[in-house]
Design a protein around this motif. Structure first.
Motif, PDB file in Angstrom:
ATOM      1  N   GLU A  68       0.732  -0.954  -0.192  1.00  0.00           N
ATOM      2  CA  GLU A  68       0.130  -0.074  -0.160  1.00  0.00           C
ATOM      3  C   GLU A  68       0.925   0.707  -0.391  1.00  0.00           C
ATOM      4  OE1 GLU A  68      -2.825  -0.613   3.438  1.00  0.00           O
ATOM      5  OE2 GLU A  68      -3.969  -2.067   2.279  1.00  0.00           O
ATOM      6  N   LYS A  69       2.239   1.398   0.460  1.00  0.00           N
ATOM      7  CA  LYS A  69       2.660   2.418   0.875  1.00  0.00           C
ATOM      8  C   LYS A  69       3.608   2.279  -0.730  1.00  0.00           C
ATOM      9  CE  LYS A  69       5.311   3.277   4.422  1.00  0.00           C
ATOM     10  NZ  LYS A  69       6.570   3.044   5.737  1.00  0.00           N
ATOM     11  N   VAL A  70       3.818   1.679  -1.157  1.00  0.00           N
ATOM     12  CA  VAL A  70       4.710   1.930  -2.245  1.00  0.00           C
ATOM     13  C   VAL A  70       3.620   2.190  -3.973  1.00  0.00           C
ATOM     14  CG1 VAL A  70       5.611   0.201  -4.646  1.00  0.00           C
ATOM     15  CG2 VAL A  70       6.194  -0.082  -2.353  1.00  0.00           C
ATOM     16  N   THR A  71       2.604   1.472  -3.900  1.00  0.00           N
ATOM     17  CA  THR A  71       1.241   2.319  -4.341  1.00  0.00           C
ATOM     18  C   THR A  71       1.430   3.258  -4.234  1.00  0.00           C
ATOM     19  OG1 THR A  71       0.101  -0.360  -4.551  1.00  0.00           O
ATOM     20  CG2 THR A  71      -0.828   1.938  -5.068  1.00  0.00           C
ATOM     21  N   GLU A  72       0.887   3.991  -2.813  1.00  0.00           N
ATOM     22  CA  GLU A  72       0.801   5.184  -2.681  1.00  0.00           C
ATOM     23  C   GLU A  72       1.820   6.285  -2.442  1.00  0.00           C
ATOM     24  OE1 GLU A  72      -1.359   8.253  -0.620  1.00  0.00           O
ATOM     25  OE2 GLU A  72      -1.890   6.837  -1.195  1.00  0.00           O
ATOM     26  N   TYR A  73       3.133   5.791  -2.559  1.00  0.00           N
ATOM     27  CA  TYR A  73       4.254   6.793  -3.655  1.00  0.00           C
ATOM     28  C   TYR A  73       3.852   6.751  -5.382  1.00  0.00           C
ATOM     29  CZ  TYR A  73       9.505   7.934  -4.839  1.00  0.00           C
ATOM     30  OH  TYR A  73       9.998   8.128  -5.129  1.00  0.00           O
ATOM     31  N   ILE A  74       3.549   5.403  -5.576  1.00  0.00           N
ATOM     32  CA  ILE A  74       4.330   5.992  -7.037  1.00  0.00           C
ATOM     33  C   ILE A  74       2.538   6.488  -7.361  1.00  0.00           C
ATOM     34  CG2 ILE A  74       3.716   4.186  -9.134  1.00  0.00           C
ATOM     35  CD1 ILE A  74       5.042   2.261  -7.729  1.00  0.00           C
TER      36      ILE A  74
END
Length: 85
Positions: A68-74
């Motif tokens: 979820e953090k990676v998706t949000e960052y991207i």
């Protein structure tokens, strides 16, 4: 802001545009991983270096919260030039 400065899509626009973020092998370097971003029309929009995103997003592992953090960052870093192609 100079013409060479990278600009990002507004978050809401990125959310509407992006359908999938897929971890893949870099075809030029099988030992390297990338995160490829696909549109709702199944078109490749851009890609990110896996290790850089993990570092910049502050992710240490690959559990659900990390994804979820990676998706949000991207989604907050989709370059505006993806709309040109």
């Amino acid at each position: 802001m100079s013409d060479d400065e990278l600009r990002f899509l507004p978050y809401d626009e990125a959310v509407r545009l992006v359908a999938a973020i897929q971890e893949e092998e870099d075809i030029d370097d099988p030992e390297h991983r990338i995160l490829t971003v696909y549109s709702t029309h199944d078109k490749e929009l851009c890609w990110f270096d896996f290790d850089e995103v993990m570092r910049d997003a502050g992710v240490q592992d690959t559990d659900v919260a990390a994804k979820e953090k990676v998706t949000e960052y991207i989604l907050r870093h989709i370059p505006d030039w993806v709309l040109e192609s």
